[in-house]
Design a protein around this motif. Structure first.
Motif, short mmCIF file in Angstrom:
data_model
loop_
_atom_site.label_atom_id
_atom_site.label_comp_id
_atom_site.label_asym_id
_atom_site.label_seq_id
_atom_site.Cartn_x
_atom_site.Cartn_y
_atom_site.Cartn_z
N HIS A 175 0.81 -1.21 0.00
CA HIS A 175 0.00 0.00 0.00
C HIS A 175 0.85 1.27 0.00
O HIS A 175 0.31 2.37 0.13
CB HIS A 175 -0.92 0.02 1.23
N THR A 176 2.15 1.13 -0.13
CA THR A 176 3.05 2.27 -0.02
C THR A 176 3.32 2.90 -1.38
O THR A 176 3.75 2.23 -2.31
CB THR A 176 4.40 1.85 0.60
N ALA A 177 3.07 4.19 -1.48
CA ALA A 177 3.48 4.96 -2.66
C ALA A 177 4.89 5.47 -2.42
O ALA A 177 5.20 6.02 -1.35
CB ALA A 177 2.52 6.13 -2.89
N VAL A 178 5.76 5.31 -3.39
CA VAL A 178 7.17 5.67 -3.25
C VAL A 178 7.54 6.72 -4.28
O VAL A 178 7.19 6.59 -5.46
CB VAL A 178 8.09 4.44 -3.41
N GLU A 179 8.24 7.75 -3.84
CA GLU A 179 8.82 8.72 -4.77
C GLU A 179 10.34 8.56 -4.71
O GLU A 179 10.94 8.62 -3.64
CB GLU A 179 8.46 10.16 -4.40
N LEU A 180 10.95 8.34 -5.86
CA LEU A 180 12.41 8.23 -5.96
C LEU A 180 12.93 9.54 -6.51
O LEU A 180 12.49 10.00 -7.57
CB LEU A 180 12.79 7.06 -6.87
N ARG A 181 13.87 10.15 -5.78
CA ARG A 181 14.45 11.41 -6.23
C ARG A 181 15.94 11.21 -6.52
O ARG A 181 16.64 10.52 -5.77
CB ARG A 181 14.29 12.50 -5.16
N HIS A 182 16.42 11.83 -7.58
CA HIS A 182 17.84 11.82 -7.93
C HIS A 182 18.46 13.14 -7.49
O HIS A 182 18.02 14.21 -7.92
CB HIS A 182 18.01 11.62 -9.43
N LEU A 183 19.49 13.06 -6.64
CA LEU A 183 20.09 14.25 -6.04
C LEU A 183 21.61 14.19 -6.17
O LEU A 183 22.19 13.10 -6.18
CB LEU A 183 19.72 14.35 -4.56
N PRO A 184 22.27 15.35 -6.25
CA PRO A 184 23.74 15.34 -6.26
C PRO A 184 24.34 14.74 -5.00
O PRO A 184 25.37 14.07 -5.05
CB PRO A 184 24.10 16.83 -6.41
N ARG A 185 23.71 14.97 -3.86
CA ARG A 185 24.16 14.41 -2.59
C ARG A 185 22.99 14.38 -1.63
O ARG A 185 21.97 15.04 -1.86
CB ARG A 185 25.31 15.24 -1.98
#
Length: 239
Positions: A175-185
């Motif tokens: 039931h978990t919605a996941v947001e993946l973010r790409h970051l420099p650090r």
């Protein structure tokens, strides 16, 4: 910046989780992933789907083996009659085997080559991983992944290990919605992170660790506005 002590605590927590009820002999359980091409959204969504579908009898040994995974280059369509894949991406370009205790060399490794290492290609700023079902109130999770000084091979490892272990330890569920973010650090102000993937910094000569991925859940997963004034390093929550 995260302190080295904080990163070490997260690294040790991962070891404790893997060693819980561990057998006396080293566990050589491994999963093999065959990729025809790299597509970040498909890869992340499929990694979660694969881990959610694993039965406990197989997921526990894999977790004890630190979710060992081998990434190979090949076309899953040409292999399905010879190898029983447990999970195949919706577009058919990626396929996962069940965890197998096959020693140091999984059978597919004898047939295919490792997925080629290369520079990390351009990535979307974020990737949405929808919940398996939204029938209940949907919790949220956020995975932040570092893209600086990271090769494509590194990226596959960091994302796959972090997502798989988040599922197997209950941080991410159907039931978990996941947001993946790409970051420099990774920035401590974006946390607190429930778990961090801390690995040796290859550019350091003193054994220092660097944070390559972090999972925030619940309220911590909501993006904080810039200028929020959060600059202190979060206190680690030890299991």
């Amino acid at each position: 910046m995260f302190t080295q002590r904080y990163l070490q605590e997260h690294a040790e927590r991962r070891v404790r989780a893997a060693r819980a009820h561990r057998a006396p002999e080293p566990d050589r359980t491994a999963v093999t992933v065959v990729l025809r091409r790299f597509a970040p959204t498909t890869f992340a969504q499929s990694a979660v789907g694969y881990a959610l579908d694993l039965p406990d009898t197989l997921s526990e040994p894999w977790l004890r083996a630190y979710t060992r995974t081998v990434f190979l280059s090949g076309n899953p369509d040409n292999l399905r009659t010879r190898f029983p894949f447990h999970h195949v991406s919706a577009d058919g370009t990626m396929a996962w085997t069940l965890p197998e205790n096959t020693g140091e060399t999984p059978p597919l490794r004898r047939l295919l080559r490792l997925f080629p290492t290369a520079a990390l290609p351009p990535l979307p700023a974020h990737i949405d991983i929808p919940p398996r079902t939204a029938a209940l109130a949907t919790p949220t999770a956020r995975l932040d992944v570092v893209t600086t000084r990271v090769s494509l091979a590194d990226y596959l490892v960091h994302v796959h290990h972090t997502l798989a272990e988040a599922v197997l330890t209950g941080l991410i569920g159907p039931h978990t919605a996941v947001e993946l973010r790409h970051l420099p650090r990774l920035d401590p102000a974006e946390g607190p992170y429930t778990t961090l993937r801390a690995v040796p910094d290859r550019d350091a000569t003193d054994g220092r660790l660097r944070a390559c991925a972090g999972v925030a859940v619940g309220a911590s997963a909501r993006m904080k506005p810039k200028g929020s004034g959060l600059s202190e390093e979060p206190r680690p929550r030890l299991a």
